[in-house]
Design a protein around this motif. Sequence first.
Motif, mmCIF file in Angstrom:
data_model
loop_
_atom_site.group_PDB
_atom_site.id
_atom_site.type_symbol
_atom_site.label_atom_id
_atom_site.label_comp_id
_atom_site.label_asym_id
_atom_site.label_seq_id
_atom_site.Cartn_x
_atom_site.Cartn_y
_atom_site.Cartn_z
ATOM 1 N N THR A 401 0.845 -1.193 0.000
ATOM 2 C CA THR A 401 0.000 0.000 0.000
ATOM 3 C C THR A 401 0.878 1.239 0.000
ATOM 4 O OG1 THR A 401 -1.694 -1.180 1.281
ATOM 5 C CG2 THR A 401 -1.829 1.225 1.216
ATOM 6 N N ILE A 402 0.707 2.058 -1.029
ATOM 7 C CA ILE A 402 1.545 3.249 -1.179
ATOM 8 C C ILE A 402 0.746 4.310 -1.918
ATOM 9 C CG2 ILE A 402 2.539 2.423 -3.350
ATOM 10 C CD1 ILE A 402 5.188 3.673 -2.530
ATOM 11 N N SER A 403 1.009 5.568 -1.637
ATOM 12 C CA SER A 403 0.266 6.647 -2.285
ATOM 13 C C SER A 403 0.889 7.016 -3.630
ATOM 14 C CB SER A 403 0.238 7.882 -1.387
ATOM 15 O OG SER A 403 1.540 8.447 -1.287
ATOM 16 N N ARG A 404 0.111 7.655 -4.472
ATOM 17 C CA ARG A 404 0.609 8.091 -5.776
ATOM 18 C C ARG A 404 1.721 9.123 -5.602
ATOM 19 N NH1 ARG A 404 0.251 12.279 -8.678
ATOM 20 N NH2 ARG A 404 -1.236 13.267 -7.275
ATOM 21 N N ARG A 405 1.589 9.974 -4.602
ATOM 22 C CA ARG A 405 2.619 10.991 -4.352
ATOM 23 C C ARG A 405 3.947 10.341 -3.980
ATOM 24 N NH1 ARG A 405 1.169 15.834 -0.349
ATOM 25 N NH2 ARG A 405 -0.283 16.193 -2.094
ATOM 26 N N THR A 406 3.887 9.251 -3.204
ATOM 27 C CA THR A 406 5.116 8.553 -2.824
ATOM 28 C C THR A 406 5.759 7.881 -4.031
ATOM 29 O OG1 THR A 406 4.214 8.151 -0.612
ATOM 30 C CG2 THR A 406 6.109 6.829 -1.276
ATOM 31 N N VAL A 407 4.940 7.304 -4.899
ATOM 32 C CA VAL A 407 5.469 6.707 -6.142
ATOM 33 C C VAL A 407 6.174 7.775 -6.966
ATOM 34 C CG1 VAL A 407 4.842 5.706 -8.373
ATOM 35 C CG2 VAL A 407 3.837 4.801 -6.274
ATOM 36 N N SER A 408 5.564 8.939 -7.077
ATOM 37 C CA SER A 408 6.165 10.043 -7.832
ATOM 38 C C SER A 408 7.499 10.456 -7.211
ATOM 39 C CB SER A 408 5.204 11.236 -7.858
ATOM 40 O OG SER A 408 5.802 12.339 -8.508
ATOM 41 N N LYS A 409 7.538 10.511 -5.879
ATOM 42 C CA LYS A 409 8.765 10.892 -5.170
ATOM 43 C C LYS A 409 9.875 9.867 -5.429
ATOM 44 C CE LYS A 409 10.606 11.079 -0.467
ATOM 45 N NZ LYS A 409 10.291 10.867 0.973
ATOM 46 N N TYR A 410 9.546 8.574 -5.294
ATOM 47 C CA TYR A 410 10.547 7.527 -5.505
ATOM 48 C C TYR A 410 11.008 7.501 -6.953
ATOM 49 C CZ TYR A 410 9.522 5.575 -0.873
ATOM 50 O OH TYR A 410 9.386 5.392 0.476
ATOM 51 N N ARG A 411 10.096 7.720 -7.886
ATOM 52 C CA ARG A 411 10.445 7.729 -9.313
ATOM 53 C C ARG A 411 11.441 8.850 -9.600
ATOM 54 N NH1 ARG A 411 8.444 10.813 -12.816
ATOM 55 N NH2 ARG A 411 6.474 11.219 -11.738
ATOM 56 N N GLU A 412 11.230 10.012 -9.015
ATOM 57 C CA GLU A 412 12.148 11.137 -9.212
ATOM 58 C C GLU A 412 13.510 10.843 -8.577
ATOM 59 O OE1 GLU A 412 10.120 14.503 -7.645
ATOM 60 O OE2 GLU A 412 8.648 14.593 -9.275
ATOM 61 N N GLU A 413 13.503 10.172 -7.426
ATOM 62 C CA GLU A 413 14.774 9.804 -6.780
ATOM 63 C C GLU A 413 15.552 8.809 -7.637
ATOM 64 O OE1 GLU A 413 13.818 8.397 -2.892
ATOM 65 O OE2 GLU A 413 13.290 10.388 -2.121
ATOM 66 N N LEU A 414 14.829 8.004 -8.416
ATOM 67 C CA LEU A 414 15.457 7.042 -9.323
ATOM 68 C C LEU A 414 15.809 7.673 -10.671
ATOM 69 C CD1 LEU A 414 13.098 4.001 -8.604
ATOM 70 C CD2 LEU A 414 15.523 4.148 -8.002
ATOM 71 N N HIS A 415 15.513 8.982 -10.804
ATOM 72 C CA HIS A 415 15.783 9.724 -12.041
ATOM 73 C C HIS A 415 15.024 9.131 -13.238
ATOM 74 C CE1 HIS A 415 18.871 11.832 -9.823
ATOM 75 N NE2 HIS A 415 19.454 10.691 -9.520
ATOM 76 N N ILE A 416 13.781 8.736 -12.976
ATOM 77 C CA ILE A 416 12.910 8.200 -14.022
ATOM 78 C C ILE A 416 11.896 9.283 -14.386
ATOM 79 C CG2 ILE A 416 11.197 6.438 -14.606
ATOM 80 C CD1 ILE A 416 12.577 4.589 -12.608
ATOM 81 N N PRO A 417 11.798 9.669 -15.662
ATOM 82 C CA PRO A 417 10.845 10.712 -16.057
ATOM 83 C C PRO A 417 9.403 10.233 -15.944
ATOM 84 C CG PRO A 417 11.928 9.753 -17.977
ATOM 85 C CD PRO A 417 12.615 9.193 -16.785
ATOM 86 N N SER A 418 8.486 11.171 -16.059
ATOM 87 C CA SER A 418 7.058 10.842 -15.987
ATOM 88 C C SER A 418 6.645 9.994 -17.184
ATOM 89 C CB SER A 418 6.224 12.125 -15.942
ATOM 90 O OG SER A 418 6.420 12.860 -17.144
ATOM 91 N N SER A 419 5.449 9.414 -17.100
ATOM 92 C CA SER A 419 4.976 8.514 -18.167
ATOM 93 C C SER A 419 4.894 9.215 -19.515
ATOM 94 C CB SER A 419 3.613 7.948 -17.789
ATOM 95 O OG SER A 419 2.681 8.992 -17.559
ATOM 96 N N SER A 420 4.511 10.500 -19.522
ATOM 97 C CA SER A 420 4.398 11.222 -20.789
ATOM 98 C C SER A 420 5.748 11.375 -21.472
ATOM 99 C CB SER A 420 3.771 12.608 -20.556
ATOM 100 O OG SER A 420 4.607 13.392 -19.716
ATOM 101 N N LYS A 421 6.816 11.439 -20.683
ATOM 102 C CA LYS A 421 8.145 11.588 -21.249
ATOM 103 C C LYS A 421 8.857 10.253 -21.476
ATOM 104 C CE LYS A 421 8.842 16.247 -19.478
ATOM 105 N NZ LYS A 421 9.679 17.167 -18.694
ATOM 106 N N ARG A 422 8.195 9.157 -21.077
ATOM 107 C CA ARG A 422 8.761 7.828 -21.350
ATOM 108 C C ARG A 422 8.123 7.184 -22.571
ATOM 109 N NH1 ARG A 422 7.407 6.887 -15.913
ATOM 110 N NH2 ARG A 422 6.119 5.100 -16.521
ATOM 111 N N LYS A 423 7.121 7.822 -23.108
ATOM 112 C CA LYS A 423 6.372 7.239 -24.232
ATOM 113 C C LYS A 423 7.223 7.217 -25.492
ATOM 114 C CE LYS A 423 1.938 7.528 -26.600
ATOM 115 N NZ LYS A 423 0.669 8.282 -26.706
ATOM 116 N N SER A 424 7.306 6.053 -26.110
ATOM 117 C CA SER A 424 8.094 5.899 -27.329
ATOM 118 C C SER A 424 7.321 6.385 -28.549
ATOM 119 C CB SER A 424 8.508 4.431 -27.536
ATOM 120 O OG SER A 424 7.359 3.626 -27.758
ATOM 121 N N ILE A 425 8.034 6.595 -29.638
ATOM 122 C CA ILE A 425 7.401 7.127 -30.850
ATOM 123 C C ILE A 425 6.570 6.050 -31.538
ATOM 124 C CG2 ILE A 425 7.855 8.194 -33.088
ATOM 125 C CD1 ILE A 425 10.526 9.158 -31.913
ATOM 126 N N LEU A 426 7.103 4.865 -31.642
ATOM 127 C CA LEU A 426 6.428 3.762 -32.346
ATOM 128 C C LEU A 426 5.975 2.693 -31.361
ATOM 129 C CD1 LEU A 426 8.853 3.413 -35.368
ATOM 130 C CD2 LEU A 426 6.700 4.639 -35.282
#
Length: 426
Positions: A401-426
Motif C-alpha cells: 500500500t503506497i500513495s501516488r505521491r510517494t510513487v512520484s517521489k521515488y520515481r524522481e529519486e530514481l531519475h525516471i521521467p514521468s509517463s508522458s516523457k517515457r512514451k516511445s514514438i512507435l
Amino acid sequence: MNMSLQQKQELGLRMTTELRQAIELLQLSTYDLELYIREKELENPVIEIQDAERTDSFQERQSTNYSSQETHSTEWVKQQEVSKREQMLRQVEIDFKDVETKQLLKTLIHSLDDNGYLCAEMQSIENVEAGIELLQQIGPPGIGSRTLQECLLLQVKSCDEHPKLMETFISEYLPYVAERKWADIAKGLNITLAQVNELHEFLLTLHPRPCPELGNSETEFMMPDVIVEEKDGKLSFHLNDRDLPKISLRKEYVSSLKGTSELSSYLRDYHKQAQWLLTSIEQRRNTIIRIVTDLLEKQDAFFRHGRKALQPMTMKDVADSIEMHESTVSRAVSSKVIQTPAGTFEMRSLFTSKLAAQDGDSVSPSAVKTSIQSLITHENKRKPLSDQKIVDLLLEQQGITISRRTVSKYREELHIPSSSKRKSIL
C-alpha cells in the motif's frame, strides 16, 4: 513581603569534557579518528603514538560526492592525474603556431565549465566563433558550445553519416523533443513517425555534456570503517582500524606523576586526558561492534544480495535490540562506510522507514523502489505506466500500500521521467 530561604534538590545531566569527547569520537570515521589522535599527540605531552604497519593492497572505490555507490574499497587515497583541461592546453602548444590563436584557445579552454560548455561571460568575446571551431580539432565534438543546441549541431557536423534533416531536427524541433510531441514533429518536417523515430534514435547517440571529464582531475578512494565478509556461507566482519596509530604513555613522564610538585600536578591532568582518550576509543569500538553484530543478524539477505534485499529497519529497532539509546546508534553510524560482499554503502543508508503490506508485514523503501524500477523497465513503452497505475500494480501484485505521491517521489529519486516523457514514438 516575606522572604525565606529554600533548598531544592534537582536531578540534571551535565555535559562534562570527557562525555563530550566520547560523543565526538563516536561520530568520527576511522580516517578522521586517525587525524584526531595525531592532533591529540601534539596537544598532550604524555601521549606517544606509534604508526601501524601499512598494508600495500588497495581496491579502488569509484566515488561521486560520497554517493554510496555499490563498489568495493579498502583505503582512502587521492591520486592526482593530468586533467583533460591541461591535456588540451598542451595540445594547443603542439598544434598551433600563431601566437594570437594560441592565446584565444587558451582563454576559451580556461573558460570552459566542468561539462565543456563556454562560460556566459566569455561568449561575446572577439573571434569566439572561430575559436569554438578550432576547439573541435583538439577536444571532443561539441566542446566550447554555448548552448545545448549548438553542442549537438557541432557533433552532427563531425559525423560522416547522419540521418537526413538531422540538423533541422535539432535546430527547430528540440523543444518538441523535450515535450515528446512526435506527431507535431512529423507534420512540421512532413515525414513519417518512423523517420521521426530514426532522427530521435540518432539524437540519443549524441552527448549533451561534451566533456564531463573536465571536472574530474583526480581519482578518489574511500576507506571503509567496517568490512563484512562471507566465507563458507557464513558472514563475519571486522573493524578496519588496524592502521590506526597505537597510543601509549611516555615512560619518562609516567614516573613523574607521583608527588606534589607543580610538574606532577601538570602531568596528572594530561595523564587523565590520555586515559579518557583511550577509554573513549575503546567505547567507540565496542559500540560499533555491537551495532554491526545486530545488523548482520537483521540484514543477512542484504549483506549477501544488496539493496533489493534490504529489510525495513529503523535506528530505534537496533537501539532497542542492543539496549542503547537511539541517539547513540545515530552517532555511531554517522560518517561510517561499510564494505560488504554486495557492495559498499554508507551505514546510515541501511536504516529505512517502514511501508505497510496487506499481509501485515512491512517493506523497506529500497525494496519498493526496486519494484517500481522493475515495473517501468518491463512496461509497454507505447503506453507507459502512470504513477496511479504503478500504485494499483504494487497493491495487486505485491500487496504493498503506497500513495501516488510517494510513487512520484521515488520515481524522481530514481531519475525516471514521468509517463508522458517515457512514451516511445512507435
